[in-house]
Design a protein around this motif. Structure first.
Motif, PDB file in Angstrom:
ATOM      1  N   MET A   1      27.528  40.164  27.152  1.00 43.24           N
ATOM      2  CA  MET A   1      27.642  39.491  28.037  1.00 43.24           C
ATOM      3  C   MET A   1      29.888  39.800  28.342  1.00 43.24           C
ATOM      4  O   MET A   1      30.502  39.201  27.777  1.00 43.24           O
ATOM      5  N   LYS A   2      30.067  39.603  28.911  1.00 47.38           N
ATOM      6  CA  LYS A   2      31.492  39.424  29.027  1.00 47.38           C
ATOM      7  C   LYS A   2      32.143  38.479  29.229  1.00 47.38           C
ATOM      8  O   LYS A   2      32.187  37.454  29.518  1.00 47.38           O
ATOM      9  N   ARG A   3      33.646  38.317  27.445  1.00 48.59           N
ATOM     10  CA  ARG A   3      34.829  37.539  27.993  1.00 48.59           C
ATOM     11  C   ARG A   3      35.300  37.437  28.865  1.00 48.59           C
ATOM     12  O   ARG A   3      35.715  38.236  29.887  1.00 48.59           O
ATOM     13  N   PRO A   4      36.076  36.278  29.564  1.00 51.98           N
ATOM     14  CA  PRO A   4      36.552  35.945  30.360  1.00 51.98           C
ATOM     15  C   PRO A   4      37.647  36.429  29.613  1.00 51.98           C
ATOM     16  O   PRO A   4      38.666  35.955  28.641  1.00 51.98           O
ATOM     17  N   THR A   5      38.122  35.983  31.391  1.00 49.45           N
ATOM     18  CA  THR A   5      40.024  36.723  31.082  1.00 49.45           C
ATOM     19  C   THR A   5      40.579  35.433  31.066  1.00 49.45           C
ATOM     20  O   THR A   5      40.187  34.581  31.013  1.00 49.45           O
ATOM     21  N   GLU A   6      42.306  35.395  30.722  1.00 49.78           N
ATOM     22  CA  GLU A   6      43.296  34.362  30.481  1.00 49.78           C
ATOM     23  C   GLU A   6      42.558  33.815  31.762  1.00 49.78           C
ATOM     24  O   GLU A   6      43.037  32.594  32.210  1.00 49.78           O
ATOM     25  N   GLN A   8      41.051  33.761  33.805  1.00 47.36           N
ATOM     26  CA  GLN A   8      40.029  32.783  34.695  1.00 47.36           C
ATOM     27  C   GLN A   8      39.128  31.511  33.766  1.00 47.36           C
ATOM     28  O   GLN A   8      38.735  30.190  34.303  1.00 47.36           O
ATOM     29  N   LEU A   9      40.203  31.495  32.854  1.00 45.68           N
ATOM     30  CA  LEU A   9      39.808  30.411  31.451  1.00 45.68           C
ATOM     31  C   LEU A   9      41.341  29.224  32.497  1.00 45.68           C
ATOM     32  O   LEU A   9      40.504  28.196  32.126  1.00 45.68           O
ATOM     33  N   TRP A  49      29.317  27.220  33.896  1.00 43.32           N
ATOM     34  CA  TRP A  49      30.238  27.917  32.597  1.00 43.32           C
ATOM     35  C   TRP A  49      29.709  27.231  31.623  1.00 43.32           C
ATOM     36  O   TRP A  49      28.678  25.820  31.574  1.00 43.32           O
TER      37      TRP A  49
END
Length: 62
Positions: A1-6, A8-9, A49
């Motif tokens: 799973m890809k980590r969310p970008t700053e 996106q958060l 999410w």
């Protein structure tokens, strides 16, 4: 799973704050934290999410 970008958060947090995205507490996954008021509270968001919020002795930590 890809980590969310700053970005996106930050967009998620802004959407939650503005009320565009809602949170639902997963009481089963958060049962221990609810009982002792300490630990990770798990939420599902209306835009699919999954968010964990760590509470340290009744205070939001991270």
């Amino acid at each position: 799973m890809k980590r969310p970008t700053e970005e996106q958060l930050l967009n998620l947090l802004k959407s939650i704050e503005s009320g565009k995205v809602t949170l639902i507490l997963d009481r089963v996954a958060s049962a221990e934290a609810i009982e002792i008021e300490n630990g990770v509270f798990n939420f599902d968001t209306s835009n699919k999410w999954r968010v964990g919020v760590y509470v340290d002795y009744g205070e939001f930590d991270y």
